[in-house]
Design a protein around this motif. Structure first.
Motif, PDB file in Angstrom:
ATOM      1  N   UNK A  22     -36.568-130.024 -38.283  1.00  0.00           N
ATOM      2  CA  UNK A  22     -36.244-128.907 -39.179  1.00  0.00           C
ATOM      3  C   UNK A  22     -35.107-128.053 -38.634  1.00  0.00           C
ATOM      4  N   UNK A  23     -34.841-128.125 -37.339  1.00  0.00           N
ATOM      5  CA  UNK A  23     -33.786-127.327 -36.743  1.00  0.00           C
ATOM      6  C   UNK A  23     -34.314-126.390 -35.682  1.00  0.00           C
ATOM      7  N   UNK A  24     -33.395-125.725 -34.994  1.00  0.00           N
ATOM      8  CA  UNK A  24     -33.768-124.806 -33.936  1.00  0.00           C
ATOM      9  C   UNK A  24     -34.531-123.605 -34.512  1.00  0.00           C
ATOM     10  N   UNK A  25     -35.610-123.185 -33.865  1.00  0.00           N
ATOM     11  CA  UNK A  25     -36.379-122.043 -34.380  1.00  0.00           C
ATOM     12  C   UNK A  25     -35.564-120.753 -34.404  1.00  0.00           C
ATOM     13  N   UNK A  26     -34.615-120.601 -33.452  1.00  0.00           N
ATOM     14  CA  UNK A  26     -33.788-119.379 -33.461  1.00  0.00           C
ATOM     15  C   UNK A  26     -33.030-119.235 -34.779  1.00  0.00           C
ATOM     16  N   UNK A  27     -32.469-120.336 -35.250  1.00  0.00           N
ATOM     17  CA  UNK A  27     -31.693-120.275 -36.488  1.00  0.00           C
ATOM     18  C   UNK A  27     -32.599-120.127 -37.702  1.00  0.00           C
ATOM     19  N   UNK A  28     -33.727-120.811 -37.712  1.00  0.00           N
ATOM     20  CA  UNK A  28     -34.607-120.717 -38.883  1.00  0.00           C
ATOM     21  C   UNK A  28     -35.182-119.314 -39.044  1.00  0.00           C
ATOM     22  N   UNK A  29     -35.497-118.656 -37.931  1.00  0.00           N
ATOM     23  CA  UNK A  29     -35.968-117.272 -38.026  1.00  0.00           C
ATOM     24  C   UNK A  29     -34.843-116.342 -38.475  1.00  0.00           C
ATOM     25  N   UNK A  30     -33.646-116.541 -37.924  1.00  0.00           N
ATOM     26  CA  UNK A  30     -32.514-115.695 -38.308  1.00  0.00           C
ATOM     27  C   UNK A  30     -32.165-115.888 -39.778  1.00  0.00           C
ATOM     28  N   UNK A  31     -32.242-117.132 -40.252  1.00  0.00           N
ATOM     29  CA  UNK A  31     -31.930-117.403 -41.658  1.00  0.00           C
ATOM     30  C   UNK A  31     -32.981-116.814 -42.595  1.00  0.00           C
ATOM     31  N   UNK A  32     -34.243-116.886 -42.217  1.00  0.00           N
ATOM     32  CA  UNK A  32     -35.290-116.306 -43.062  1.00  0.00           C
ATOM     33  C   UNK A  32     -35.030-114.823 -43.284  1.00  0.00           C
ATOM     34  N   UNK A  33     -34.614-114.130 -42.234  1.00  0.00           N
ATOM     35  CA  UNK A  33     -34.286-112.710 -42.357  1.00  0.00           C
ATOM     36  C   UNK A  33     -33.040-112.502 -43.211  1.00  0.00           C
ATOM     37  N   UNK A  34     -31.978-113.267 -42.902  1.00  0.00           N
ATOM     38  CA  UNK A  34     -30.699-113.098 -43.599  1.00  0.00           C
ATOM     39  C   UNK A  34     -30.815-113.421 -45.088  1.00  0.00           C
ATOM     40  N   UNK A  35     -31.426-114.538 -45.414  1.00  0.00           N
ATOM     41  CA  UNK A  35     -31.524-114.955 -46.814  1.00  0.00           C
ATOM     42  C   UNK A  35     -32.404-114.008 -47.618  1.00  0.00           C
ATOM     43  N   UNK A  36     -33.443-113.482 -46.988  1.00  0.00           N
ATOM     44  CA  UNK A  36     -34.301-112.541 -47.704  1.00  0.00           C
ATOM     45  C   UNK A  36     -33.578-111.261 -48.063  1.00  0.00           C
ATOM     46  N   UNK A  37     -32.809-110.710 -47.124  1.00  0.00           N
ATOM     47  CA  UNK A  37     -32.161-109.416 -47.383  1.00  0.00           C
ATOM     48  C   UNK A  37     -30.840-109.550 -48.138  1.00  0.00           C
ATOM     49  N   UNK A  38     -30.127-110.672 -47.974  1.00  0.00           N
ATOM     50  CA  UNK A  38     -28.805-110.788 -48.599  1.00  0.00           C
ATOM     51  C   UNK A  38     -28.806-111.572 -49.901  1.00  0.00           C
ATOM     52  N   UNK A  39     -29.750-112.525 -50.069  1.00  0.00           N
ATOM     53  CA  UNK A  39     -29.757-113.347 -51.271  1.00  0.00           C
ATOM     54  C   UNK A  39     -31.073-113.261 -52.028  1.00  0.00           C
ATOM     55  N   UNK A  40     -32.037-112.501 -51.532  1.00  0.00           N
ATOM     56  CA  UNK A  40     -33.296-112.340 -52.241  1.00  0.00           C
ATOM     57  C   UNK A  40     -34.183-113.563 -52.197  1.00  0.00           C
ATOM     58  N   UNK A  41     -33.975-114.427 -51.224  1.00  0.00           N
ATOM     59  CA  UNK A  41     -34.756-115.657 -51.113  1.00  0.00           C
ATOM     60  C   UNK A  41     -36.120-115.345 -50.501  1.00  0.00           C
ATOM     61  N   UNK A  42     -37.162-115.958 -51.065  1.00  0.00           N
ATOM     62  CA  UNK A  42     -38.527-115.791 -50.562  1.00  0.00           C
ATOM     63  C   UNK A  42     -38.864-117.007 -49.713  1.00  0.00           C
ATOM     64  N   UNK A  43     -39.045-116.794 -48.405  1.00  0.00           N
ATOM     65  CA  UNK A  43     -39.290-117.952 -47.553  1.00  0.00           C
ATOM     66  C   UNK A  43     -39.934-117.544 -46.242  1.00  0.00           C
ATOM     67  N   UNK A  44     -40.158-118.554 -45.393  1.00  0.00           N
ATOM     68  CA  UNK A  44     -40.676-118.403 -44.037  1.00  0.00           C
ATOM     69  C   UNK A  44     -39.921-119.417 -43.181  1.00  0.00           C
ATOM     70  N   UNK A  45     -39.706-119.143 -41.895  1.00  0.00           N
ATOM     71  CA  UNK A  45     -38.977-120.102 -41.051  1.00  0.00           C
ATOM     72  C   UNK A  45     -39.533-121.516 -41.081  1.00  0.00           C
ATOM     73  N   UNK A  46     -40.842-121.659 -41.263  1.00  0.00           N
ATOM     74  CA  UNK A  46     -41.443-122.996 -41.294  1.00  0.00           C
ATOM     75  C   UNK A  46     -41.010-123.802 -42.506  1.00  0.00           C
TER      76      UNK A  46
END
Length: 483
Positions: free
Chosen positions: A164-188
Motif C-alpha cells: 500500500x505504500x509507506x505509512x508516513x505518506x499514507x498518514x500525511x495524505x489522509x490529513x491533506x486530502x481530508x482538509x484540502x479536497x474533502x476526501x473521507x478516508x483513513x491511511x489504511x
C-alpha cells in the motif's frame, strides 16, 4: 620511435564541467592469463578489442594502473606496459586530472547503431496539455526534504515494504486530502501507485477478475486511459459529455471513470445534479466510480468544489497524483479505496511491482507535513490563474467567434468554435508553421460522428519565461483564421 615513459596521471574523480565519478571504475576484459603470451600483450590486446568493438566508448576512463593490477591479479608494471603501448598506438590518452581515457578517434561504433538521441521537444512553442510548468518544481524544498529524510530514516525503511505504500505518506495524505479536497478516508484505505496509469490498470484488472466486462468512459476523454482499460481485458463504453459534464443516463456496466472537477479535455465540471445522478446510478447498478482528481487543487474562483468521493465513499475510488502538482517524472499517485476494495487493490499492487519507491514517498510525505507542498500549490495556483486570464483576453481580442469551454480552473482550457468556421486541421497546420505545438480536440473523441472543432490548450506547459511568446504565437495563428 622516441622512447616514452608512462607516468600515472593524477585522477581527481571529476574534471571541470563533469559530474564527479568514482576513483576506481570497474572494467571487464576478456583475458586468458594462463596462455603463453605475455600478460602485458594479452591486456593490451583485450583493451584494443574492446575499443575497436565499440564496447569502450570514446572518453571512457580506465582504472588506474594500481587498481587494474589489483583487480586482475597481475603486476602493476604489466598494466603500465599495456597502457604504454596503447597510448603509443593512439588508442588511449592521459591528461592531468582526468586519468587514462579512450581516444575518440580510435573508438569505433558498435555493430548495431543505437537510435539517435532525438530532441525532447522540437517545437519552439508548446501549448500541449497534460503537464505543469516543470520550471516551477520546488527544488529547494525538495532538497531540504530529501536531506531530512536521509538523516532520519532508519535503514529498514529502505527494504521491501507494505504494497500500500509507506505509512508516513499514507498518514500525511489522509490529513491533506481530508482538509484540502474533502476526501473521507483513513491511511489504511490509501494505496500508493506509480502514477495514475498504473492505478487505473490495477483497478481495471481487479474488475476483470471479478467478472466485470466493461467500463464507461467519458467522450471526449484521454485516449491512453481507454487503452489501459482495454489492456486489462475490459471493453470501454463511451458516454457523452456536454456543458454540464458526463451524462449519467448514458452509463453502462458496473464501472465508470470520470473527471468531475475539471473534465478532460473539455474542462467543464460535473454539475451538482449530475453528481447525484452518477452516485444513484452506482448504487442501483452495484457499480464503482473511479474519480480522477488530476488537477483538483487548481481552482481559481472563490468557491472550491470538493471531491465527489465524499458523497459516496463506499462507491467511489478516489485517485490523485503529483504529476500535475509537482512533475510527471516523480511517478507518484494514490488511490483512496472503499473498505471492501483494500485487499483486492493491495494484492494487485503486490503482484504488479510489490511497492512504489520508498524514498520518493517519504520525501513527498515530508513536503506535506512541513507545509512546503501547500505553499508550492499556492504559488503555482497564482501563476496558472494569471495565465488562464491572459489566454481569455487574447482569445477575446483575436478570435471573438471562438469561446473557452472550460471553467476557471485546472491546467488547460478548451477552445471551441462553430463548424462553419475554419477546419480544425487548418488551425493545426498553421500552428505547425509557427513551430507551435497544439492538441486538436478531434483526437480525444472515442465515438465516430461529427464533432465540433476545437483546441485543447495546456497553458501550464510553457516555462514561465516563455509563456508570453507562446501566447503571442497562438494569437498569430488564431488571428489568421478568425479575423
Amino acid at each position: 620511435m622516441t622512447d616514452m615513459t608512462y607516468t600515472e596521471p593524477r585522477q581527481t574523480g571529476h574534471t571541470a564541467g563533469t559530474h564527479p565519478r568514482t576513483r576506481t571504475p570497474d572494467l571487464h576484459l576478456d583475458l586468458d592469463l594462463h596462455s603463453r603470451r605475455g600478460r602485458s600483450d594479452q591486456l593490451a590486446a583485450a583493451l584494443r578489442r574492446a575499443i575497436e568493438a565499440g564496447r569502450l566508448l570514446p572518453g571512457t576512463r580506465l582504472p588506474s594502473t594500481r587498481s587494474a593490477a589489483t583487480d586482475l591479479g597481475v603486476a602493476r608494471g604489466t598494466v603500465v606496459s599495456a597502457y604504454h603501448h596503447l597510448i603509443a598506438e593512439g588508442y588511449l590518452e592521459t591528461a592531468r586530472g582526468s586519468g587514462t581515457r579512450v581516444l575518440p578517434s580510435m573508438a569505433k561504433p558498435p555493430r548495431h547503431k543505437p537510435e539517435p538521441v532525438r530532441e525532447r521537444n522540437p517545437w519552439r512553442y508548446d501549448f500541449r496539455p497534460g503537464a505543469p510548468d516543470m520550471t516551477l518544481f520546488p527544488r529547494t524544498a525538495w532538497v531540504k526534504a530529501t536531506q531530512r529524510v536521509l538523516q532520519t530514516t532508519p535503514a529498514e525503511a529502505l527494504g521491501y515494504g507494505d504494497p500500500r505504500g509507506r505509512p508516513e505518506l499514507r498518514w500525511a495524505l489522509a490529513d491533506y486530502l481530508g482538509r484540502s479536497r474533502g476526501v473521507v478516508t483513513h491511511p489504511d484505505r490509501i494505496v500508493i501507485c506509480h502514477g495514475f496509469t498504473q492505478a487505473l490498470g490495477l483497478i481495471a484488472s481487479v474488475l476483470a477478475e471479478n467478472g466485470v466486462d466493461a467500463m464507461s468512459v467519458e467522450d471526449p476523454g484521454y485516449p491512453h486511459f481507454r487503452d489501459v482499460v482495454r489492456l486489462a481485458g475490459l471493453n470501454t463504453h463511451a458516454v457523452e459529455v456536454d456543458a454540464d459534464g458526463l451524462r449519467p443516463e448514458g452509463l453502462r456496466g458496473r464501472a465508470a471513470v470520470v473527471t468531475p472537477i475539471h473534465q478532460y479535455p473539455l474542462g467543464v465540471p460535473l454539475s451538482a445534479e449530475r453528481r447525484k445522478a452518477l452516485v444513484s446510478w452506482a448504487e442501483a447498478a452495484d457499480a464503482v466510480i473511479v474519480e480522477d482528481d488530476y488537477d483538483g487543487e487548481f481552482q481559481y474562483g472563490p468557491q472550491k468544489v470538493g471531491a465527489l468521493q465524499a458523497a459516496a465513499p463506499h462507491r467511489v475510488i478516489y485517485a490523485g497524483t503529483t504529476s500535475k502538482t509537482l512533475a510527471p517524472g516523480i511517478r507518484l499517485a494514490w488511490l483512496v479505496v472503499p473498505p471492501d476494495w483494500v485487499e483486492r487493490i493491495t494484492n494487485a499492487k503486490r503482484v504488479a511491482d510489490h511497492h512504489s519507491t520508498a524514498l520518493t514517498q517519504m520525501i513527498v510525505a515530508d513536503l506535506l507535513l512541513s507545509g512546503a507542498y501547500d505553499q508550492h500549490i499556492r504559488n503555482c495556483r497564482d501563476q496558472y490563474r494569471m495565465r488562464r486570464e491572459q489566454l481569455g483576453e487574447v482569445l477575446a481580442a483575436v478570435a471573438p467567434a471562438a469561446w473557452l469551454m472550460s471553467e476557471n480552473r485546472g491546467l488547460h482550457a478548451s477552445i471551441l468554435w462553430s463548424p462553419d468556421g475554419p477546419a480544425e486541421r487548418e488551425v493545426l497546420q498553421a500552428a505547425r508553421a509557427e513551430s507551435l505545438a497544439l492538441a486538436g480536440l478531434g483526437s480525444y473523441w472515442g465515438s465516430p460522428g461529427g464533432h465540433p472543432p476545437g483546441l485543447v490548450i495546456g497553458y501550464a506547459t510553457p516555462p514561465r519565461h516563455a509563456y508570453a511568446e507562446t501566447l503571442n504565437a497562438l494569437a498569430r495563428v488564431l488571428d489568421r483564421h478568425f479575423r
